[in-house]
Scaffold this active site. Structure first.
Site, PDB file in Angstrom:
ATOM      1  N   ARG A 176      73.555  37.953  40.527  1.00 51.03           N
ATOM      2  CA  ARG A 176      72.212  37.667  40.038  1.00 51.03           C
ATOM      3  C   ARG A 176      72.157  38.102  38.577  1.00 51.03           C
ATOM      4  O   ARG A 176      72.841  39.042  38.172  1.00 51.03           O
ATOM      5  CB  ARG A 176      71.159  38.416  40.849  1.00 51.03           C
ATOM      6  CG  ARG A 176      71.154  38.093  42.347  1.00 51.03           C
ATOM      7  CD  ARG A 176      70.135  38.966  43.079  1.00 51.03           C
ATOM      8  NE  ARG A 176      70.066  38.643  44.508  1.00 51.03           N
ATOM      9  CZ  ARG A 176      70.783  39.270  45.446  1.00 51.03           C
ATOM     10  NH1 ARG A 176      71.613  40.253  45.086  1.00 51.03           N
ATOM     11  NH2 ARG A 176      70.670  38.936  46.716  1.00 51.03           N
ATOM     12  N   LYS A 201      69.928  43.816  45.895  1.00 48.72           N
ATOM     13  CA  LYS A 201      68.566  43.920  46.416  1.00 48.72           C
ATOM     14  C   LYS A 201      68.495  44.965  47.517  1.00 48.72           C
ATOM     15  O   LYS A 201      69.418  45.104  48.321  1.00 48.72           O
ATOM     16  CB  LYS A 201      68.113  42.565  46.977  1.00 48.72           C
ATOM     17  CG  LYS A 201      67.650  41.580  45.921  1.00 48.72           C
ATOM     18  CD  LYS A 201      67.074  40.347  46.586  1.00 48.72           C
ATOM     19  CE  LYS A 201      66.498  39.384  45.568  1.00 48.72           C
ATOM     20  NZ  LYS A 201      65.907  38.188  46.225  1.00 48.72           N
ATOM     21  N   HIS A 236      70.734  31.296  37.610  1.00 45.58           N
ATOM     22  CA  HIS A 236      70.847  31.504  39.061  1.00 45.58           C
ATOM     23  C   HIS A 236      71.611  30.357  39.724  1.00 45.58           C
ATOM     24  O   HIS A 236      72.210  30.550  40.790  1.00 45.58           O
ATOM     25  CB  HIS A 236      69.460  31.636  39.683  1.00 45.58           C
ATOM     26  CG  HIS A 236      69.470  32.293  41.026  1.00 45.58           C
ATOM     27  ND1 HIS A 236      69.779  33.635  41.195  1.00 45.58           N
ATOM     28  CD2 HIS A 236      69.252  31.805  42.269  1.00 45.58           C
ATOM     29  CE1 HIS A 236      69.722  33.944  42.481  1.00 45.58           C
ATOM     30  NE2 HIS A 236      69.417  32.853  43.155  1.00 45.58           N
ATOM     31  N   ARG A 239      75.120  31.225  40.414  1.00 52.28           N
ATOM     32  CA  ARG A 239      75.337  31.967  41.669  1.00 52.28           C
ATOM     33  C   ARG A 239      75.458  30.985  42.839  1.00 52.28           C
ATOM     34  O   ARG A 239      76.336  31.127  43.696  1.00 52.28           O
ATOM     35  CB  ARG A 239      74.188  32.943  41.875  1.00 52.28           C
ATOM     36  CG  ARG A 239      74.212  33.732  43.181  1.00 52.28           C
ATOM     37  CD  ARG A 239      73.109  34.790  43.124  1.00 52.28           C
ATOM     38  NE  ARG A 239      72.750  35.323  44.430  1.00 52.28           N
ATOM     39  CZ  ARG A 239      73.332  36.353  45.017  1.00 52.28           C
ATOM     40  NH1 ARG A 239      74.359  36.939  44.421  1.00 52.28           N
ATOM     41  NH2 ARG A 239      72.930  36.790  46.189  1.00 52.28           N
ATOM     42  N   HIS A 267      74.087  39.243  50.702  1.00 53.51           N
ATOM     43  CA  HIS A 267      72.990  38.819  51.559  1.00 53.51           C
ATOM     44  C   HIS A 267      72.867  39.744  52.763  1.00 53.51           C
ATOM     45  O   HIS A 267      73.870  40.066  53.406  1.00 53.51           O
ATOM     46  CB  HIS A 267      73.210  37.392  52.069  1.00 53.51           C
ATOM     47  CG  HIS A 267      73.008  36.343  51.020  1.00 53.51           C
ATOM     48  ND1 HIS A 267      73.559  35.079  51.099  1.00 53.51           N
ATOM     49  CD2 HIS A 267      72.306  36.364  49.853  1.00 53.51           C
ATOM     50  CE1 HIS A 267      73.206  34.379  50.031  1.00 53.51           C
ATOM     51  NE2 HIS A 267      72.452  35.136  49.272  1.00 53.51           N
ATOM     52  N   TYR A 314      74.013  27.427  52.314  1.00 54.11           N
ATOM     53  CA  TYR A 314      75.037  26.723  51.553  1.00 54.11           C
ATOM     54  C   TYR A 314      75.758  25.701  52.431  1.00 54.11           C
ATOM     55  O   TYR A 314      76.206  24.669  51.946  1.00 54.11           O
ATOM     56  CB  TYR A 314      76.021  27.724  50.946  1.00 54.11           C
ATOM     57  CG  TYR A 314      75.359  28.588  49.905  1.00 54.11           C
ATOM     58  CD1 TYR A 314      75.092  28.090  48.641  1.00 54.11           C
ATOM     59  CD2 TYR A 314      74.951  29.883  50.202  1.00 54.11           C
ATOM     60  CE1 TYR A 314      74.453  28.859  47.684  1.00 54.11           C
ATOM     61  CE2 TYR A 314      74.303  30.666  49.251  1.00 54.11           C
ATOM     62  CZ  TYR A 314      74.062  30.155  48.005  1.00 54.11           C
ATOM     63  OH  TYR A 314      73.411  30.917  47.073  1.00 54.11           O
TER      64      TYR A 314
END
Length: 329
Positions: A166, A199, A266, A269, A292, A301
């Site tokens: 990110r 995150k 982004h 990514r 994730h 994806y």
């Protein structure tokens, strides 16, 4: 305690204990500010903890209806799907706030848990084709205003695509993180291993390809302040490079190169993950590399690739306009 004090304590807890991202904190603050402002008019006074405990499901629905009406009547009118995502976020903010109140302030109110959360469609990733993604680092670097910025931007965008970071993760790196990456990479197939704080405070290890490490080393060699605690990517005044500067650089280049509007930092990514999947990488490996928390996020994806294959089939197959056999009765 007044509700505003509880709100501030909740946001501090989200930041320090839950390690919520700045964007999440800003969104939750905005939602709770609007909620508490609504209650002043709805209840006739600023609410305290007792008032929050006494709110009914009808009161909470009244706030959501008020927000929806305001969006329709003002300039914030938006698409149905975006409105559903906004409502879902507000419900999430309210539930999180009340869970915090129950845990730390004894406010037991089941009403937020009874709110219906609208179903939303998560947009599929929109990666760049491989050739375009490979062109980004050099293309963005070529339009930089100074030789120093050219080396910096080339390294930054090489890192974004080569490691799937990110933009906030890349710009949050310090010089010491690059030095540690080279040390951790000794004896591996790559040229380094970056330790990334993602995150929710989740940490992951991301291998660095030799081409990416070479670009990072070139940048470190001309870095104006290469002390260990200095930001890896710095702006013209020596502070940490702002995301908006990098986004603007790519926006300028994509207009010059004729790329679509979704060609953003982004998107690199997304391109990283999609191109790995097309190359046969395991979905779990991609999940770990992207950081994730849920495999369902990574599975987007797969869906995006299926959509691409169907598009190719529709445009190229001679029977694309025929009725599919399994629909014939």
């Amino acid at each position: 305690m007044m509700a505003t004090g509880a709100r501030d304590a909740f946001l501090h807890w989200m930041e320090t204990e839950r390690r919520a991202s700045p964007l999440t904190l800003a969104a939750y603050r905005g939602d709770l500010d609007r909620f508490l402002a609504f209650l002043v008019g709805h209840l006739g006074a600023g609410p305290d903890l007792a008032a929050l405990a006494g709110l009914s499901l009808a009161d909470l629905r009244a706030w959501l209806a008020h927000e929806h009406a305001a969006a329709l009547s003002g300039r914030r009118a938006t698409t149905q799907d975006r409105a559903a995502r906004t409502r879902a976020r507000r419900v999430s903010a309210l539930r999180s706030f009340y869970r915090y109140l129950a845990r730390y302030h004894g406010v037991d109110n089941p009403a937020p848990g009874l709110l219906a959360t609208p179903r939303t469609r998560r947009p599929l990733p929109r990666p760049l084709p491989t050739a375009q993604a490979l062109d980004v680092p050099e293309g963005v670097a070529d339009i930089a205003h100074t030789p120093l910025a050219r080396v910096r931007d080339g390294a930054l965008f090489m890192l974004l695509y080569g490691c799937g970071l990110r933009i906030s993760e890349a710009l949050g790196l310090d010089v010491r993180d690059l030095d540690r990456a080279q040390a951790l990479g000794e004896g591996t197939k790559g040229d380094g291993v970056l330790r990334i704080q993602g995150k929710g405070g989740r940490e992951r290890m991301v291998p660095v390809l030799p081409q990416v490490m070479a670009a990072l080393r070139r940048w470190r060699g001309v870095h104006p302040l290469p002390q260990a605690d200095a930001p890896l990517f710095v702006g013209v005044r020596g502070g940490r490079l702002q995301a908006g500067i990098a986004q603007r650089a790519m926006r300028t280049w994509r207009h010059m190169a004729g790329l679509p509007e979704h060609a953003t930092p982004h998107a690199l990514r997304h391109s990283f993950a999609t191109h790995l999947m097309e190359g046969g990488a395991d979905l779990r490996v991609i999940q770990d590399l992207l950081g994730h928390a849920s495999l369902s996020t990574t599975q987007r994806y797969t869906l995006a690739d299926e959509a691409r294959l169907m598009d190719v089939w529709t445009r190229a197959h001679p029977h694309a306009t025929d009725t599919p056999p399994d629909t014939v009765r």
